[in-house]
Design an enzyme around this catalytic site. Structure first.
Site, short mmCIF file in Angstrom:
data_model
loop_
_atom_site.label_atom_id
_atom_site.label_comp_id
_atom_site.label_asym_id
_atom_site.label_seq_id
_atom_site.Cartn_x
_atom_site.Cartn_y
_atom_site.Cartn_z
N ASP A 123 21.66 -25.85 -43.88
CA ASP A 123 22.60 -25.31 -42.89
C ASP A 123 21.96 -25.13 -41.51
O ASP A 123 20.90 -24.52 -41.37
CB ASP A 123 23.18 -23.98 -43.38
CG ASP A 123 24.23 -24.22 -44.46
OD1 ASP A 123 24.88 -25.28 -44.44
OD2 ASP A 123 24.38 -23.35 -45.35
N HIS B 30 22.56 -31.74 -46.40
CA HIS B 30 22.05 -30.99 -45.25
C HIS B 30 21.48 -29.65 -45.67
O HIS B 30 21.70 -29.16 -46.77
CB HIS B 30 23.16 -30.76 -44.22
CG HIS B 30 24.27 -29.87 -44.70
ND1 HIS B 30 25.19 -30.26 -45.64
CD2 HIS B 30 24.58 -28.59 -44.39
CE1 HIS B 30 26.04 -29.27 -45.88
NE2 HIS B 30 25.69 -28.24 -45.14
N HIS C 104 21.98 -29.12 -49.60
CA HIS C 104 23.18 -29.15 -50.43
C HIS C 104 24.17 -30.18 -49.90
O HIS C 104 24.08 -30.64 -48.75
CB HIS C 104 23.82 -27.77 -50.55
CG HIS C 104 24.23 -27.18 -49.23
ND1 HIS C 104 23.32 -26.66 -48.33
CD2 HIS C 104 25.45 -27.03 -48.66
CE1 HIS C 104 23.96 -26.22 -47.26
NE2 HIS C 104 25.26 -26.44 -47.43
N ARG D 260 31.96 -18.12 -45.83
CA ARG D 260 30.51 -18.33 -45.81
C ARG D 260 29.89 -17.36 -44.81
O ARG D 260 30.38 -17.22 -43.69
CB ARG D 260 30.26 -19.78 -45.38
CG ARG D 260 28.81 -20.15 -45.30
CD ARG D 260 28.66 -21.60 -44.86
NE ARG D 260 27.97 -21.63 -43.59
CZ ARG D 260 27.44 -22.73 -43.07
NH1 ARG D 260 27.53 -23.89 -43.69
NH2 ARG D 260 26.82 -22.70 -41.92
#
Ligand code: SIN
Length: 289
Positions: free
Chosen positions: A101, A99, A247, A262
């Site tokens: 983000d 995906h 990623h 994150r």
């Protein structure tokens, strides 16, 4: 150059040494920003554990901090900070599918910063794939077909599954149509913008053609020739550009645990590639489909 940049391969990824992310000068940040544009994803290993304020300040240098639309891991005191946490009790691990983000947002995050504070004894690597290289490797015929097409991205399936929103009306999901090939605002390179987690369908084509093309593009984007793999060390930080990189966080370490923070920077609404003949092109056309 004040920082030491060590590419992982000519396509994607570089490790950066000699930069203290908690105390960056403007010149160092400029070099880091350039390195992120050039390599798509950059990694820092020699870092202390950043406080939430320090990580938010670092991510905030790339743009205003993006707030996740659905995650249950958002810290109450820091709305821009999302806790990454996979434990023995986890039944669906976040990020365990290719995906970019939050591509379902109308203006998805540009840059993601992730620091892992606790890593499993083995496994738990993250794979990154260059969508510039994926686009460059397509045939000219295919590039012509993709020109001007859009795809529909939705958070519903991913966020219901990941965050266990089972009750009707319990949450809402971003949905957006984005160009299949988007232009990076800094490199001006074209990138394939379609991913297995959030892209639901390709618009603008008859259903069966759209379905076949969608399957081909997902498989194409995930080829190993476009990738690098990061083996984490404690407190390492990865910084990736969602506009040109996908990623996949591999969940291969159960029953061990993996934890970190994150923080993402707000990106722009994706714009279709302008087809500027002056745009920088990869020389790796040998990476064919
Ligand atoms: C994510 O998908 O943002 C998390 C990546 C990771 O845990 O390596």
């Amino acid at each position: 150059m004040t920082i030491d940049i060590r590419p992982l391969n000519p396509i994607i990824g570089a490790e950066i040494w000699d930069a203290d992310l908690a105390n960056l000068t403007d010149q160092q940040f400029g070099e880091i920003h350039q390195a992120s544009v050039a390599h798509g994803v950059i990694f820092f290993r020699d870092q202390p554990r950043l406080s939430p304020e320090q990580q938010i300040a670092f991510a905030g240098r790339f743009g205003p901090v993006h707030v996740h639309p659905a995650s249950r891991g958002v810290a109450a005191e820091y709305p821009g900070l999302m806790k990454i946490r996979t434990t023995r009790e986890t039944d669906v691990a976040a990020g365990n599918r290719w995906h970019s983000d939050v591509s379902c947002d109308e203006a998805p995050p540009s840059i993601t910063t992730l620091q892992l504070h606790e890593i499993p004894p083995s496994g738990g690597d993250t794979l990154f794939s260059s969508m510039n290289a994926a686009y460059d490797a397509l045939s000219e015929r295919m590039k012509t077909l993709l020109d001007g097409l859009t795809a529909h991205h939705s958070g519903e399936d991913a966020y219901r599954r990941l965050f266990r929103f089972d009750k009707p009306g319990e949450a809402s999901w971003p949905e957006a149509d984005h160009p299949l090939v988007r232009e990076h605002p800094d490199s001006h390179r074209p990138a394939l913008y379609v991913n297995r987690e959030f892209t639901e369908r390709i618009n603008d084509l008859p259903r069966l053609e759209a379905r076949a093309l969608f399957g081909f593009l997902l498989d194409h984007a995930e080829q190993v020739a476009f990738q690098c793999r990061f083996v984490w060390s404690e407190n390492a930080i990865a910084v990736w550009d969602n506009r040109c990189v996908q990623h996949h966080a591999v969940w291969d370490y159960w029953p061990h645990e993996r934890r970190g923070h994150r923080v993402t920077a707000q990106g722009e609404i994706p714009i279709p590639w302008s087809g500027d003949p002056g745009a920088q092109r990869s020389e790796n056309l040998r990476l064919s489909a």
